[in-house]
Every structure is written in C-alpha cells, then in structure tokens.
Motif scaffolding. Structure first.
Motif, PDB file in Angstrom:
ATOM      1  N   GLU A   6     -13.954  11.281  -7.876  1.00  0.00           N
ATOM      2  CA  GLU A   6     -15.134  10.516  -7.496  1.00  0.00           C
ATOM      3  C   GLU A   6     -15.094   9.145  -8.185  1.00  0.00           C
ATOM      4  OE1 GLU A   6     -18.566   9.678  -5.506  1.00  0.00           O
ATOM      5  OE2 GLU A   6     -17.423  11.542  -5.350  1.00  0.00           O
ATOM      6  N   GLY A   7     -15.397   8.086  -7.413  1.00  0.00           N
ATOM      7  CA  GLY A   7     -15.408   6.739  -7.971  1.00  0.00           C
ATOM      8  C   GLY A   7     -14.060   6.055  -7.943  1.00  0.00           C
ATOM      9  N   TYR A   8     -13.051   6.698  -7.386  1.00  0.00           N
ATOM     10  CA  TYR A   8     -11.724   6.104  -7.256  1.00  0.00           C
ATOM     11  C   TYR A   8     -11.416   5.825  -5.791  1.00  0.00           C
ATOM     12  CZ  TYR A   8     -10.220   6.927 -12.084  1.00  0.00           C
ATOM     13  OH  TYR A   8     -10.092   6.898 -13.450  1.00  0.00           O
ATOM     14  N   ASN A   9     -10.834   4.655  -5.537  1.00  0.00           N
ATOM     15  CA  ASN A   9     -10.458   4.242  -4.193  1.00  0.00           C
ATOM     16  C   ASN A   9      -9.083   3.579  -4.244  1.00  0.00           C
ATOM     17  OD1 ASN A   9     -13.308   4.485  -2.731  1.00  0.00           O
ATOM     18  ND2 ASN A   9     -13.643   3.454  -4.676  1.00  0.00           N
ATOM     19  N   PHE A  10      -8.484   3.406  -3.085  1.00  0.00           N
ATOM     20  CA  PHE A  10      -7.205   2.709  -2.995  1.00  0.00           C
ATOM     21  C   PHE A  10      -7.404   1.214  -2.782  1.00  0.00           C
ATOM     22  CE2 PHE A  10      -5.594   6.893  -1.176  1.00  0.00           C
ATOM     23  CZ  PHE A  10      -4.937   7.261  -2.337  1.00  0.00           C
ATOM     24  N   VAL A  11      -6.470   0.425  -3.290  1.00  0.00           N
ATOM     25  CA  VAL A  11      -6.373  -1.003  -2.995  1.00  0.00           C
ATOM     26  C   VAL A  11      -4.959  -1.263  -2.492  1.00  0.00           C
ATOM     27  CG1 VAL A  11      -6.516  -3.376  -3.839  1.00  0.00           C
ATOM     28  CG2 VAL A  11      -7.973  -1.611  -4.834  1.00  0.00           C
ATOM     29  N   ILE A  12      -4.839  -1.785  -1.284  1.00  0.00           N
ATOM     30  CA  ILE A  12      -3.526  -2.102  -0.729  1.00  0.00           C
ATOM     31  C   ILE A  12      -3.251  -3.589  -0.897  1.00  0.00           C
ATOM     32  CG2 ILE A  12      -2.142  -2.214   1.385  1.00  0.00           C
ATOM     33  CD1 ILE A  12      -3.591   0.248   2.365  1.00  0.00           C
ATOM     34  N   TYR A  13      -2.131  -3.896  -1.531  1.00  0.00           N
ATOM     35  CA  TYR A  13      -1.692  -5.285  -1.671  1.00  0.00           C
ATOM     36  C   TYR A  13      -0.798  -5.701  -0.507  1.00  0.00           C
ATOM     37  CZ  TYR A  13      -3.392  -5.991  -6.450  1.00  0.00           C
ATOM     38  OH  TYR A  13      -4.184  -6.162  -7.568  1.00  0.00           O
ATOM     39  N   GLU A  14      -0.032  -4.769  -0.014  1.00  0.00           N
ATOM     40  CA  GLU A  14       0.843  -5.083   1.115  1.00  0.00           C
ATOM     41  C   GLU A  14       1.295  -3.789   1.761  1.00  0.00           C
ATOM     42  OE1 GLU A  14       4.232  -8.355   2.181  1.00  0.00           O
ATOM     43  OE2 GLU A  14       4.355  -7.411   0.211  1.00  0.00           O
ATOM     44  N   ALA A  15       1.382  -3.810   3.092  1.00  0.00           N
ATOM     45  CA  ALA A  15       1.922  -2.682   3.843  1.00  0.00           C
ATOM     46  C   ALA A  15       3.103  -3.210   4.654  1.00  0.00           C
ATOM     47  CB  ALA A  15       0.848  -2.049   4.713  1.00  0.00           C
ATOM     48  N   TYR A  16       2.921  -3.423   5.964  1.00  0.00           N
ATOM     49  CA  TYR A  16       4.017  -3.976   6.752  1.00  0.00           C
ATOM     50  C   TYR A  16       4.332  -5.400   6.296  1.00  0.00           C
ATOM     51  CZ  TYR A  16       6.499  -6.158  10.619  1.00  0.00           C
ATOM     52  OH  TYR A  16       7.413  -6.854  11.365  1.00  0.00           O
ATOM     53  N   ARG A  17       5.626  -5.667   6.125  1.00  0.00           N
ATOM     54  CA  ARG A  17       6.075  -6.999   5.713  1.00  0.00           C
ATOM     55  C   ARG A  17       7.094  -7.513   6.739  1.00  0.00           C
ATOM     56  NH1 ARG A  17       8.952  -6.596   0.365  1.00  0.00           N
ATOM     57  NH2 ARG A  17       6.856  -6.388  -0.493  1.00  0.00           N
ATOM     58  N   PRO A  18       6.775  -8.591   7.444  1.00  0.00           N
ATOM     59  CA  PRO A  18       7.725  -9.141   8.425  1.00  0.00           C
ATOM     60  C   PRO A  18       9.013  -9.618   7.758  1.00  0.00           C
ATOM     61  CG  PRO A  18       5.528 -10.077   8.706  1.00  0.00           C
ATOM     62  CD  PRO A  18       5.513  -9.332   7.411  1.00  0.00           C
ATOM     63  N   MET A  19      10.055  -9.740   8.553  1.00  0.00           N
ATOM     64  CA  MET A  19      11.366 -10.153   8.042  1.00  0.00           C
ATOM     65  C   MET A  19      11.281 -11.491   7.314  1.00  0.00           C
ATOM     66  SD  MET A  19      14.593  -9.555   7.679  1.00  0.00           S
ATOM     67  CE  MET A  19      16.240 -10.249   7.666  1.00  0.00           C
ATOM     68  N   TYR A  20      10.534 -12.451   7.865  1.00  0.00           N
ATOM     69  CA  TYR A  20      10.481 -13.776   7.236  1.00  0.00           C
ATOM     70  C   TYR A  20       9.895 -13.688   5.828  1.00  0.00           C
ATOM     71  CZ  TYR A  20       5.413 -14.127   8.055  1.00  0.00           C
ATOM     72  OH  TYR A  20       4.060 -13.918   8.034  1.00  0.00           O
ATOM     73  N   ALA A  21       8.937 -12.782   5.635  1.00  0.00           N
ATOM     74  CA  ALA A  21       8.317 -12.626   4.319  1.00  0.00           C
ATOM     75  C   ALA A  21       9.273 -11.952   3.337  1.00  0.00           C
ATOM     76  CB  ALA A  21       7.031 -11.819   4.439  1.00  0.00           C
ATOM     77  N   GLN A  22      10.089 -11.013   3.851  1.00  0.00           N
ATOM     78  CA  GLN A  22      11.079 -10.370   2.990  1.00  0.00           C
ATOM     79  C   GLN A  22      12.134 -11.375   2.533  1.00  0.00           C
ATOM     80  OE1 GLN A  22      10.770  -7.213   2.007  1.00  0.00           O
ATOM     81  NE2 GLN A  22      12.600  -7.226   0.728  1.00  0.00           N
ATOM     82  N   VAL A  23      12.543 -12.255   3.443  1.00  0.00           N
ATOM     83  CA  VAL A  23      13.515 -13.297   3.101  1.00  0.00           C
ATOM     84  C   VAL A  23      12.942 -14.233   2.040  1.00  0.00           C
ATOM     85  CG1 VAL A  23      14.744 -15.328   3.973  1.00  0.00           C
ATOM     86  CG2 VAL A  23      14.738 -13.199   5.304  1.00  0.00           C
TER      87      VAL A  23
END
Length: 210
Positions: free
Chosen positions: A60-77
């Motif tokens: 109770e009182g805990y939640n998720f925080v997502i910083y990144e999920a799908y990352r396009p190729m240009y962002a990986q480069v």
C-alpha cells in the motif's frame, strides 16, 4: 556483468498482433511517467498489462514510475553516441573500435548497430517506485546513474533503499519480468535479455522501428 555480446540471438516469435503499442501510461493505474529522459510515452500493450498486474503486488502506498519503455532506433543511437563520447574522454588510450572499448560502453547502453536494446522491442522498461503523490522513494541511486550504485546488489546504499529495490524486483519478477543486474531500474519481459536469463530458447519480442 552482462553486456550485449553475452546475449544469444534466439529465434524470434513473429508478432501475433498488429496493435502492439499504445500511448497509455496512466496514474490511475498506479503507474506514473517521468519525462526526464524522453517524451516518448509509447509502451507495448502486453508489457503494460503485465505492469498493471504487477502493481497489485506492491505494498500500500507504492506505485510504479516509468522513465522509458519503447525507445526508437534514433534514440538508441543518440544514447550510444553519448556513452561512446563519455568513455572516450575517460579512456583516451583505447581504440573506440576495439572490442574492449565497445564492451565498456555496452555495459550500460546496448549497441544499436549490433543486437540492440530491449527498449527497441518495446519489451523493456526503466522503472522505479513512488508514493501516491508521485514522489519517488529512495532507491539508492538515480535511474541512469551509471556508476557503482547502478548495480542491483550495490552494497553502498541504505537499508531502506535496498529494501525498496527488493520490493520493486519481487513485484515485477512475480509476473515474469527479469532485472538487468547492472541496472537496478531495468526490467524486461520477452526480449533477448529475458531469454538469456530465463534459459528460454526463443525471444518473444523483436526490435521495432516505428
């Protein structure tokens, strides 16, 4: 320590659905979004369903925080180029095309010109924990804090931070996610890392470029 070269290249299951990505990360599901590193809110629909299921495993009182999920190729480069530049300054005597140098870079950023990242498949998330107001708990280091604190088993963190890492890991592992040991915040399901760590002969999700 894992690196991209440690990962096998398993046979990929063909995508079984066309509607594979969604732009839905909703605090009402107990899942917040942090735009510190990206504004791309896209996530694979199956992964999001698993996250909502994992949310039920949190105290109770805990939640998720997502910083990144799908990352396009240009962002990986772009991310790869940044880590190459950073390590070139730290290790100027190393040839940037050598396997030694590439392995150094690959510890924290998957080489997009080789097998790439689970983020490119939409099957990985950079994730942390927050309270009901979205204020993050102490995890012993920052997401993308590429230093010794990034290791899941880092000894130089507080007992509370260590406990929070365990809470995060248990909630996610109970629905099938695996953690990348060199990054306490990186979890995936169905990608090559997952196949490697679970012993699966196949990966479910391959790279996308959408």
């Amino acid at each position: 320590m894992f690196s991209d070269k440690d990962l096998m290249e398993p046979k990929l299951i063909q995508e079984i659905e066309r509607n594979i990505l969604l732009e839905e990360i909703n605090p009402t599901d107990g899942i917040f979004f942090n735009s510190l590193y990206t504004d791309v809110r896209t996530i694979r629909s199956y992964i999001y369903k698993l996250l909502k299921k994992a949310k039920n495993n949190l105290p109770e009182g805990y939640n998720f925080v997502i910083y990144e999920a799908y990352r396009p190729m240009y962002a990986q480069v772009e991310l790869w180029n940044n880590i190459v530049a950073q390590n070139h300054k730290l290790y100027p005597s190393l040839d940037i095309n050598s396997e030694e140098f590439i392995t150094l870079c690959d510890r924290y950023v998957a080489n997009p010109y080789r097998q790439g990242s689970g983020h490119q498949s939409g099957a990985a998330v950079d994730i942390s924990l927050a309270d009901n107001a979205g204020v993050e708990y102490d995890m012993g280091g920052c997401v993308r804090g590429f230093d010794d604190s990034a290791e899941f088993t880092c000894a130089n963190i507080s007992p509370q931070a260590r406990n929070n890492r365990q809470i995060l890991k248990k909630a996610l592992s109970d629905v099938g996610f695996v953690n990348y040991p060199s990054e306490w915040w990186h979890y995936s399901f169905g990608d090559r890392l997952w196949a490697k760590l679970t012993g699966s002969p196949i990966a479910i999700f391959g790279k996308l470029d959408i």
